[in-house]
Design an enzyme around this catalytic site. Structure first.
Site, mmCIF file in Angstrom:
data_model
loop_
_atom_site.group_PDB
_atom_site.id
_atom_site.type_symbol
_atom_site.label_atom_id
_atom_site.label_comp_id
_atom_site.label_asym_id
_atom_site.label_seq_id
_atom_site.Cartn_x
_atom_site.Cartn_y
_atom_site.Cartn_z
ATOM 1 N N CYS A 32 0.834 -1.198 0.000
ATOM 2 C CA CYS A 32 0.000 0.000 0.000
ATOM 3 C C CYS A 32 0.877 1.259 0.000
ATOM 4 C CB CYS A 32 -0.971 -0.023 1.179
ATOM 5 S SG CYS A 32 -2.392 1.079 0.994
ATOM 6 N N HIS B 156 -3.502 -5.615 1.244
ATOM 7 C CA HIS B 156 -2.815 -5.837 2.522
ATOM 8 C C HIS B 156 -2.754 -7.320 2.913
ATOM 9 C CE1 HIS B 156 -2.462 -1.635 4.047
ATOM 10 N NE2 HIS B 156 -3.458 -1.430 3.212
ATOM 11 N N GLU C 194 -0.960 -8.640 5.240
ATOM 12 C CA GLU C 194 -0.864 -8.779 6.695
ATOM 13 C C GLU C 194 -2.231 -8.760 7.363
ATOM 14 O OE1 GLU C 194 -1.065 -4.345 6.146
ATOM 15 O OE2 GLU C 194 -0.247 -6.068 5.050
#
Length: 226
Positions: A86, A194, A196
């Protein structure tokens, strides 16, 4: 395995990334403030998401001039695996480590939703455990996530196999639905979604395994076995 998580003023996904690296994959993750350098014995570097410098001027452009970026650029030339997520992707682009530019979403709105990625390159340090065209359920959260390149650059990206991820459908108006790219050597990867936020079943309502393969690919690349 030592992984550096670079922290800028305004980073807000650094702790999420640290948690995944250290608690989920049991790696030796460390934070590195943007004004300091990176150690020479580091095995990989991650630039996390967030809003470095409040996205002033243009997302990632100020952070791209932080002192630590010189070390990131040197490590990129040495073949060290580097991942930008990002805002980290935006910073890598602004620092000249990845081609293209990130523009405001076609809707001109901040987008926060689940989408699917299609793996287009499974030879990078972050995709070697995928099969081509695997699908990854994953969230996006950005306001300037529309990847853009001109026609000539797009042809070069395709020719040199630098398109790593595509959205399965039109999400924000990105050129050719591109969601992630790599440098010519393949060791530097940037992606807007994302991972994560998708590797744990508790927070992924669809399937957390595909996103986990991004980090498992890094382990495989560096010869680490969990």
């Amino acid at each position: 395995m030592k992984v550096g998580v670079v922290v800028f003023p305004g980073s807000n996904c650094d702790r999420d990334m640290y948690h995944v690296l250290s608690d989920v994959f049991d790696l030796d993750a460390q934070y590195y403030w943007h004004e300091k350098g990176l150690p020479k014995n580091i095995d990989a570097v991650v630039l996390p998401g967030g809003f470095s410098y409040g996205d002033r001027l243009r997302a990632g452009v100020i952070a791209a001039h932080s002192p630590i970026i010189k070390d990131v650029q040197k490590m990129a030339k040495q073949g060290i695996p580097i991942l930008g997520v990002c805002n980290g992707f935006q910073i890598l682009v602004e620092a000249g480590l990845l081609p293209g530019v990130l523009l405001k979403n076609e809707s001109l709105n901040f987008m926060c939703e689940w989408t699917n990625l299609i793996v287009e390159n499974n030879t990078t340090p972050f995709t070697n455990q995928f099969k081509l065209h695997d699908k990854i359920p994953i969230p996006i959260a950005n306001g300037e996530g529309r990847y853009y390149v001109d026609d000539d650059t797009l042809k070069e990206l395709k020719k040199k196999n630098q398109i790593v991820f595509r959205y399965s459908e039109v999400v924000n108006g990105s050129t050719d639905r591109i969601a992630g790219v790599c440098n010519e050597d393949g060791n530097v990867v940037g992606m807007m979604p994302h991972p994560e936020r998708a590797v744990e079943s508790e927070i992924n309502p669809i399937d957390n395994k595909p996103s986990s393969l991004i980090f498992e690919s890094l382990l495989t690349k560096t010869g680490v076995h969990n």
